[in-house]
Write a protein that holds these residues in place. Structure first.
Motif, PDB file in Angstrom:
ATOM      1  N   THR A   1       0.835  -1.195   0.000  1.00 17.93           N
ATOM      2  CA  THR A   1       0.000   0.000   0.000  1.00 17.93           C
ATOM      3  C   THR A   1       0.872   1.249   0.000  1.00 17.93           C
ATOM      4  OG1 THR A   1      -0.105   0.144   2.412  1.00 17.93           O
ATOM      5  CG2 THR A   1      -1.724  -1.280   1.316  1.00 17.93           C
ATOM      6  N   ARG A   2       0.228   2.403  -0.178  1.00 20.21           N
ATOM      7  CA  ARG A   2       0.968   3.664  -0.182  1.00 20.21           C
ATOM      8  C   ARG A   2       1.465   4.041   1.211  1.00 20.21           C
ATOM      9  NH1 ARG A   2      -2.488   4.034  -4.433  1.00 20.21           N
ATOM     10  NH2 ARG A   2      -1.691   5.052  -6.323  1.00 20.21           N
ATOM     11  N   GLN A   3       0.888   3.423   2.233  1.00 19.95           N
ATOM     12  CA  GLN A   3       1.365   3.664   3.592  1.00 19.95           C
ATOM     13  C   GLN A   3       2.541   2.761   3.952  1.00 19.95           C
ATOM     14  OE1 GLN A   3      -1.887   3.154   2.860  1.00 19.95           O
ATOM     15  NE2 GLN A   3      -2.529   5.319   2.985  1.00 19.95           N
ATOM     16  N   GLY A   4       2.928   1.875   3.032  1.00 16.16           N
ATOM     17  CA  GLY A   4       4.060   1.001   3.283  1.00 16.16           C
ATOM     18  C   GLY A   4       3.700  -0.317   3.907  1.00 16.16           C
ATOM     19  N   THR A   5       2.430  -0.554   4.142  1.00 18.10           N
ATOM     20  CA  THR A   5       2.014  -1.832   4.719  1.00 18.10           C
ATOM     21  C   THR A   5       1.853  -2.876   3.615  1.00 18.10           C
ATOM     22  OG1 THR A   5      -0.311  -1.189   4.553  1.00 18.10           O
ATOM     23  CG2 THR A   5       0.839  -0.680   6.622  1.00 18.10           C
ATOM     24  N   VAL A   6       1.874  -4.125   4.049  1.00 21.34           N
ATOM     25  CA  VAL A   6       1.741  -5.245   3.113  1.00 21.34           C
ATOM     26  C   VAL A   6       0.470  -6.006   3.444  1.00 21.34           C
ATOM     27  CG1 VAL A   6       2.791  -7.356   2.238  1.00 21.34           C
ATOM     28  CG2 VAL A   6       4.237  -5.425   2.898  1.00 21.34           C
ATOM     29  N   VAL A   7      -0.364  -6.234   2.425  1.00 24.43           N
ATOM     30  CA  VAL A   7      -1.602  -6.992   2.603  1.00 24.43           C
ATOM     31  C   VAL A   7      -1.660  -8.073   1.534  1.00 24.43           C
ATOM     32  CG1 VAL A   7      -2.856  -5.061   3.637  1.00 24.43           C
ATOM     33  CG2 VAL A   7      -2.895  -5.375   1.157  1.00 24.43           C
ATOM     34  N   PRO A   8      -2.237  -9.222   1.851  1.00 24.72           N
ATOM     35  CA  PRO A   8      -2.378 -10.266   0.823  1.00 24.72           C
ATOM     36  C   PRO A   8      -3.500  -9.910  -0.155  1.00 24.72           C
ATOM     37  CG  PRO A   8      -3.373 -10.992   2.865  1.00 24.72           C
ATOM     38  CD  PRO A   8      -2.706  -9.672   3.170  1.00 24.72           C
ATOM     39  N   LEU A   9      -3.409 -10.472  -1.328  1.00 21.53           N
ATOM     40  CA  LEU A   9      -4.412 -10.209  -2.367  1.00 21.53           C
ATOM     41  C   LEU A   9      -5.799 -10.652  -1.929  1.00 21.53           C
ATOM     42  CD1 LEU A   9      -5.116  -9.356  -5.298  1.00 21.53           C
ATOM     43  CD2 LEU A   9      -4.505 -11.675  -6.024  1.00 21.53           C
ATOM     44  N   SER A  10      -5.872 -11.723  -1.161  1.00 22.99           N
ATOM     45  CA  SER A  10      -7.176 -12.241  -0.736  1.00 22.99           C
ATOM     46  C   SER A  10      -7.931 -11.269   0.159  1.00 22.99           C
ATOM     47  CB  SER A  10      -6.992 -13.576  -0.013  1.00 22.99           C
ATOM     48  OG  SER A  10      -6.140 -13.411   1.117  1.00 22.99           O
ATOM     49  N   GLN A  11      -7.238 -10.274   0.713  1.00 18.06           N
ATOM     50  CA  GLN A  11      -7.897  -9.328   1.605  1.00 18.06           C
ATOM     51  C   GLN A  11      -8.698  -8.283   0.832  1.00 18.06           C
ATOM     52  OE1 GLN A  11      -5.343  -7.876   4.690  1.00 18.06           O
ATOM     53  NE2 GLN A  11      -6.735  -6.232   5.318  1.00 18.06           N
ATOM     54  N   VAL A  12      -8.317  -8.029  -0.416  1.00 19.12           N
ATOM     55  CA  VAL A  12      -9.007  -6.989  -1.194  1.00 19.12           C
ATOM     56  C   VAL A  12      -9.649  -7.545  -2.458  1.00 19.12           C
ATOM     57  CG1 VAL A  12      -7.520  -5.144  -0.344  1.00 19.12           C
ATOM     58  CG2 VAL A  12      -6.876  -6.401  -2.406  1.00 19.12           C
ATOM     59  N   ALA A  13      -9.478  -8.831  -2.747  1.00 21.34           N
ATOM     60  CA  ALA A  13     -10.026  -9.379  -3.996  1.00 21.34           C
ATOM     61  C   ALA A  13     -10.261 -10.870  -3.836  1.00 21.34           C
ATOM     62  CB  ALA A  13      -9.078  -9.116  -5.163  1.00 21.34           C
TER      63      ALA A  13
END
Length: 372
Positions: free
Chosen positions: A115-127
């Protein structure tokens, strides 16, 4: 080149309905004994991987659809990092995931998105990532979906003949077509119609050129029209010949008929020109017609026989056969008719009468005849 000689296009707005109708048409076409290799120009649906983005969650994390697309495309298709020069060639250096990771849904769901805040999220969290069936190729015609049912013909068969035989079999399907759907005929029939239209477009120019050349040769309107009237004589022999050999009256046969008309008019010009030469030499017009017909019979017959014999090797050709048959049948009959028809037409046109001299001689035979 036509490609597949037998083609039927199913056209409509909805993909699934068009495919359903095309399957019905395919079954009807396959039932014809004259065709083989029946197929659709659309392949069967293939499994595709679809990523459905949850827009609300993505916006909450500061991600855009382009960010998600860029990461998934890099993993699946790869990204060009640099280029390697090997002599004069440049080779792309592409980085992408290994096949085991690209083909696994579980692996794709765990792709890290930054993300633009520098955090990392898995794809399954948003799609959500899932497999779906989709059409590999979509053909459109005038903005509508179009599937072509196409087939080859068996040896010795004509595409036009096979198409004309199948068309009545499709009436039941056409009768129950929904609004906005239709079945068009393609293949050899469509291409033949286009060729015929192109041919008809130049017919006025062709006739004008023929009349000009005849006028330059004969220098008389009456004789020019007389020659033109002999051109259709070939049709008397063309129709029985095509029926006897079961050959179609298609574009190639029409070309043969046009060429046949030129051959017949050539023979008529030879005969009429000889009549005029005899008259200019002072012969009686009636005798000039008879002598010209007798003197020109052999060259006209020999020229026609040579043309007919030259067409024999082409009769076995599937493509050129109808043209050869049309020329052979038409020229054979027209030559015989020309020998008798042209002299009779000339005598009737100019109202020639057999002249009876006072000395009792027959001007045609040069012998004495009884007189009252």
């Amino acid at each position: 080149p036509v490609g597949f000689p037998v083609q039927f296009r199913v056209v409509g707005p909805d993909t699934q309905m068009v495919r359903k109708i095309a399957r019905e048409v395919e079954a009807v076409v396959a039932s014809s004994p004259k065709v083989r290799d029946v197929q659709l120009d659309w392949n069967d649906p293939v499994r595709a991987m679809k990523v459905q983005i949850d827009q609300d969650k993505a916006r909450a994390l500061g991600l855009t659809p382009s960010d998600v697309s860029m990461v998934t495309q890099t993993v699946m298709n790869g990204a060009t990092l640099s280029q390697l020069r090997e002599r004069e060639d440049l080779i792309d250096i592409v980085a992408r995931a290994v096949p085991q990771e690209r083909l696994s849904l579980d692996t794709l769901k765990d792709i890290n998105l930054y993300t633009r805040q520098g955090t990392v999220v898995p794809l399954s969290q948003v799609a959500t990532v899932q497999h779906e069936l989709e059409e590999p190729v979509l053909w459109r015609r005038n903005r509508d979906m179009a599937i072509t049912v196409r087939a080859d013909v068996k040896d010795g068969e004509q595409g036009v003949t096979a198409t004309q035989e199948i068309r009545p079999m499709l009436k039941d399907i056409q009768a129950k077509l929904p609004s906005g759907y239709r079945i068009d005929v393609g293949g050899a029939v469509e291409e033949s119609a286009k060729a015929n239209d192109a041919l008809l477009a130049v017919v006025p120019l062709m006739l004008g050129t023929i009349m000009l050349l005849l006028m330059l040769q004969l220098q008389d309107f009456s004789r020019m029209w007389m020659v033109l009237l002999t051109a259709p004589l070939g049709l008397i022999g063309v129709v029985p010949a095509l029926l006897a050999f079961q050959a179609p009256l298609g574009f190639v046969a029409i070309l043969g008929i046009i060429a046949l008309g030129g051959m017949i008019m050539r023979n008529s010009v030879i005969l009429i020109d000889q009549i005029q030469i005899e008259i200019n030499e002072g012969r009686d017009p009636w005798n000039a017609v008879l002598d010209a017909a007798i003197h020109r019979t052999r060259p006209v017959v020999l020229a026609a026989a040579a043309a007919v014999l030259a067409m024999i090797p082409l009769t076995s050709s599937v493509f050129w056969g109808p043209m050869a048959i049309a020329i052979m049948g038409g020229l054979t009959v027209a030559t015989l008719l020309t020998i008798f028809f042209v002299p009779a037409l000339f005598a009737a046109w100019f109202k020639l009468r057999r002249h009876q001299p006072a000395d009792g001689t027959d001007p045609a035979q040069g012998q004495l005849v009884p007189t009252a």
